[in-house]
Design a protein around this motif. Structure first.
Motif, PDB file in Angstrom:
ATOM      1  N   ASP A   1       0.837  -1.210   0.000  1.00 11.99           N
ATOM      2  CA  ASP A   1       0.000   0.000   0.000  1.00 11.99           C
ATOM      3  C   ASP A   1       0.863   1.248   0.000  1.00 11.99           C
ATOM      4  O   ASP A   1       1.834   1.342   0.764  1.00 11.99           O
ATOM      5  CB  ASP A   1      -0.890   0.021   1.255  1.00 11.99           C
ATOM      6  CG  ASP A   1      -2.041  -0.935   1.153  1.00 11.99           C
ATOM      7  OD1 ASP A   1      -3.015  -0.603   0.449  1.00 11.99           O
ATOM      8  OD2 ASP A   1      -1.967  -2.014   1.764  1.00 11.99           O
ATOM      9  N   ARG A   2       0.494   2.201  -0.832  1.00 10.56           N
ATOM     10  CA  ARG A   2       1.241   3.471  -0.870  1.00 10.56           C
ATOM     11  C   ARG A   2       0.959   4.313   0.372  1.00 10.56           C
ATOM     12  O   ARG A   2       1.813   5.045   0.836  1.00 10.56           O
ATOM     13  CB  ARG A   2       0.896   4.251  -2.127  1.00 10.56           C
ATOM     14  CG  ARG A   2       1.357   3.542  -3.383  1.00 10.56           C
ATOM     15  CD  ARG A   2       1.428   4.481  -4.553  1.00 10.56           C
ATOM     16  NE  ARG A   2       1.768   3.773  -5.779  1.00 10.56           N
ATOM     17  CZ  ARG A   2       2.994   3.466  -6.153  1.00 10.56           C
ATOM     18  NH1 ARG A   2       4.005   3.784  -5.376  1.00 10.56           N
ATOM     19  NH2 ARG A   2       3.229   2.831  -7.275  1.00 10.56           N
ATOM     20  N   ASN A   3      -0.247   4.192   0.924  1.00  9.06           N
ATOM     21  CA  ASN A   3      -0.615   4.925   2.127  1.00  9.06           C
ATOM     22  C   ASN A   3      -0.380   4.029   3.338  1.00  9.06           C
ATOM     23  O   ASN A   3      -1.214   3.190   3.684  1.00  9.06           O
ATOM     24  CB  ASN A   3      -2.077   5.373   2.051  1.00  9.06           C
ATOM     25  CG  ASN A   3      -2.488   6.237   3.222  1.00  9.06           C
ATOM     26  OD1 ASN A   3      -1.736   6.402   4.193  1.00  9.06           O
ATOM     27  ND2 ASN A   3      -3.677   6.789   3.149  1.00  9.06           N
ATOM     28  N   ARG A   4       0.731   4.247   3.992  1.00  8.32           N
ATOM     29  CA  ARG A   4       1.139   3.421   5.137  1.00  8.32           C
ATOM     30  C   ARG A   4       0.136   3.506   6.292  1.00  8.32           C
ATOM     31  O   ARG A   4      -0.007   2.550   7.065  1.00  8.32           O
ATOM     32  CB  ARG A   4       2.529   3.887   5.580  1.00  8.32           C
ATOM     33  CG  ARG A   4       3.181   3.018   6.582  1.00  8.32           C
ATOM     34  CD  ARG A   4       4.596   3.487   6.811  1.00  8.32           C
ATOM     35  NE  ARG A   4       5.174   2.790   7.931  1.00  8.32           N
ATOM     36  CZ  ARG A   4       6.468   2.679   8.137  1.00  8.32           C
ATOM     37  NH1 ARG A   4       7.314   3.217   7.313  1.00  8.32           N
ATOM     38  NH2 ARG A   4       6.921   2.031   9.180  1.00  8.32           N
ATOM     39  N   ALA A   5      -0.588   4.619   6.385  1.00  2.00           N
ATOM     40  CA  ALA A   5      -1.545   4.820   7.477  1.00  2.00           C
ATOM     41  C   ALA A   5      -2.711   3.833   7.416  1.00  2.00           C
ATOM     42  O   ALA A   5      -3.381   3.601   8.423  1.00  2.00           O
ATOM     43  CB  ALA A   5      -2.072   6.255   7.455  1.00  2.00           C
ATOM     44  N   LEU A   6      -2.959   3.230   6.262  1.00  3.51           N
ATOM     45  CA  LEU A   6      -4.057   2.266   6.134  1.00  3.51           C
ATOM     46  C   LEU A   6      -3.725   0.907   6.746  1.00  3.51           C
ATOM     47  O   LEU A   6      -4.624   0.144   7.084  1.00  3.51           O
ATOM     48  CB  LEU A   6      -4.387   2.052   4.648  1.00  3.51           C
ATOM     49  CG  LEU A   6      -4.894   3.232   3.851  1.00  3.51           C
ATOM     50  CD1 LEU A   6      -5.013   2.859   2.375  1.00  3.51           C
ATOM     51  CD2 LEU A   6      -6.237   3.698   4.398  1.00  3.51           C
ATOM     52  N   VAL A   7      -2.442   0.600   6.882  1.00  2.00           N
ATOM     53  CA  VAL A   7      -2.020  -0.760   7.207  1.00  2.00           C
ATOM     54  C   VAL A   7      -2.316  -1.155   8.650  1.00  2.00           C
ATOM     55  O   VAL A   7      -2.899  -2.212   8.899  1.00  2.00           O
ATOM     56  CB  VAL A   7      -0.527  -0.961   6.866  1.00  2.00           C
ATOM     57  CG1 VAL A   7      -0.057  -2.346   7.279  1.00  2.00           C
ATOM     58  CG2 VAL A   7      -0.305  -0.749   5.368  1.00  2.00           C
ATOM     59  N   ALA A   8      -1.925  -0.334   9.632  1.00  2.00           N
ATOM     60  CA  ALA A   8      -2.119  -0.701  11.047  1.00  2.00           C
ATOM     61  C   ALA A   8      -3.586  -0.939  11.383  1.00  2.00           C
ATOM     62  O   ALA A   8      -3.916  -1.952  12.010  1.00  2.00           O
ATOM     63  CB  ALA A   8      -1.499   0.352  11.959  1.00  2.00           C
ATOM     64  N   PRO A   9      -4.532  -0.059  10.972  1.00  4.14           N
ATOM     65  CA  PRO A   9      -5.943  -0.340  11.273  1.00  4.14           C
ATOM     66  C   PRO A   9      -6.453  -1.614  10.590  1.00  4.14           C
ATOM     67  O   PRO A   9      -7.255  -2.352  11.162  1.00  4.14           O
ATOM     68  CB  PRO A   9      -6.691   0.890  10.737  1.00  4.14           C
ATOM     69  CG  PRO A   9      -5.670   1.950  10.575  1.00  4.14           C
ATOM     70  CD  PRO A   9      -4.354   1.267  10.369  1.00  4.14           C
ATOM     71  N   TYR A  10      -5.963  -1.884   9.392  1.00  3.06           N
ATOM     72  CA  TYR A  10      -6.361  -3.082   8.650  1.00  3.06           C
ATOM     73  C   TYR A  10      -5.878  -4.343   9.365  1.00  3.06           C
ATOM     74  O   TYR A  10      -6.625  -5.306   9.536  1.00  3.06           O
ATOM     75  CB  TYR A  10      -5.787  -2.997   7.235  1.00  3.06           C
ATOM     76  CG  TYR A  10      -6.234  -4.078   6.295  1.00  3.06           C
ATOM     77  CD1 TYR A  10      -7.447  -3.977   5.632  1.00  3.06           C
ATOM     78  CD2 TYR A  10      -5.434  -5.187   6.043  1.00  3.06           C
ATOM     79  CE1 TYR A  10      -7.864  -4.965   4.736  1.00  3.06           C
ATOM     80  CE2 TYR A  10      -5.834  -6.176   5.164  1.00  3.06           C
ATOM     81  CZ  TYR A  10      -7.055  -6.056   4.512  1.00  3.06           C
ATOM     82  OH  TYR A  10      -7.458  -7.025   3.633  1.00  3.06           O
ATOM     83  N   VAL A  11      -4.632  -4.326   9.804  1.00  2.00           N
ATOM     84  CA  VAL A  11      -4.042  -5.452  10.544  1.00  2.00           C
ATOM     85  C   VAL A  11      -4.820  -5.683  11.839  1.00  2.00           C
ATOM     86  O   VAL A  11      -5.119  -6.820  12.207  1.00  2.00           O
ATOM     87  CB  VAL A  11      -2.542  -5.199  10.813  1.00  2.00           C
ATOM     88  CG1 VAL A  11      -1.987  -6.161  11.848  1.00  2.00           C
ATOM     89  CG2 VAL A  11      -1.751  -5.285   9.512  1.00  2.00           C
ATOM     90  N   LYS A  12      -5.189  -4.596  12.507  1.00  2.00           N
ATOM     91  CA  LYS A  12      -5.959  -4.699  13.755  1.00  2.00           C
ATOM     92  C   LYS A  12      -7.355  -5.264  13.479  1.00  2.00           C
ATOM     93  O   LYS A  12      -7.843  -6.123  14.221  1.00  2.00           O
ATOM     94  CB  LYS A  12      -6.064  -3.334  14.419  1.00  2.00           C
ATOM     95  CG  LYS A  12      -6.720  -3.355  15.771  1.00  2.00           C
ATOM     96  CD  LYS A  12      -6.691  -2.000  16.434  1.00  2.00           C
ATOM     97  CE  LYS A  12      -7.333  -2.068  17.796  1.00  2.00           C
ATOM     98  NZ  LYS A  12      -7.350  -0.759  18.454  1.00  2.00           N
ATOM     99  N   GLN A  13      -8.003  -4.800  12.417  1.00  2.00           N
ATOM    100  CA  GLN A  13      -9.337  -5.269  12.065  1.00  2.00           C
ATOM    101  C   GLN A  13      -9.337  -6.773  11.778  1.00  2.00           C
ATOM    102  O   GLN A  13     -10.258  -7.489  12.168  1.00  2.00           O
ATOM    103  CB  GLN A  13      -9.842  -4.514  10.834  1.00  2.00           C
ATOM    104  CG  GLN A  13     -11.214  -4.938  10.381  1.00  2.00           C
ATOM    105  CD  GLN A  13     -11.598  -4.306   9.058  1.00  2.00           C
ATOM    106  OE1 GLN A  13     -10.759  -3.933   8.250  1.00  2.00           O
ATOM    107  NE2 GLN A  13     -12.895  -4.184   8.830  1.00  2.00           N
TER     108      GLN A  13
END
Length: 197
Positions: free
Chosen positions: A113-125
């Motif tokens: 993902d180009r937007n790194r901010a999307l990754v942590a919430p996705y991993v948590k979800q």
């Protein structure tokens, strides 16, 4: 006098299907790795396996993941993205594999993902707790098709998983989601844990 009957349409179609199936599923040599795949994709061997270069992959947990540091064990390196539907199915399976107790296997999942901010919430979800999660938004480790920058891993599909053997070389890859918890996947890991024997 012997009568010769023309083959029925059903016999011709059945013969064609059988011939097509034998071409679609390549036979493995008895000395090669066990077959592993899905209806759409097969584990693809890399001819002339190449060593994984030293490359620091930024980690979600902080610091970096160095793939060369895992030499002597197996590494399943998965590339994924938050927009990829198949990745959403496969990542929890990879998380269970990472927690499954195979001491000879490390599972690393790298977000493209180009937007790194999307990754942590996705991993948590998805409740991913055991995977080593890395980032490659700039394509320093992976590339799609032909690129100006030479990178260690080509992304032929999404998701894609590369199996790195105990010698630190890329042995093969699998595009698309796969059942990495299956007995067939276990046999593939066993084969490469023995050094490809």
């Amino acid at each position: 006098m012997t009568s010769v009957r023309a083959p029925t349409r059903r016999a011709v179609v059945a013969g064609m299907i059988g011939a097509g199936a034998s071409l679609a599923l390549p036979a493995r040599a008895a000395s090669g790795p066990p077959q592993f795949g899905t209806i759409r994709h097969q584990f693809t061997l890399v001819q002339g396996a190449y060593p994984v270069p030293r490359v620091a992959i930024p980690s979600l947990a902080g610091g970096a993941i160095d793939l060369a540091a895992f030499k002597g064990g197996l590494v399943l390196l998965n590339f994924w993205a938050t927009w990829c539907a198949a990745c959403r199915t496969e990542l929890p399976m990879l998380d269970r594999l990472a927690s499954g107790g195979r001491s000879d296997l490390t599972v690393v999942a790298v977000s493209t993902d180009r937007n790194r901010a999307l990754v942590a919430p996705y991993v948590k979800q998805l409740k991913l707790r055991h995977l080593a999660i890395g980032f490659d938004p700039g394509g320093l480790v992976s590339r799609v098709g032909a690129a100006e920058i030479e990178t260690p891993f080509a992304l032929y599909g999404m998701p894609i998983s590369f199996l790195i053997g105990v010698s630190g070389q890329v042995e093969g890859y699998m595009t698309g989601e796969a059942d990495w918890l299956s007995a067939e996947a276990g046999a593939l890991f066993d084969y490469y844990a023995r050094g490809g024997r």
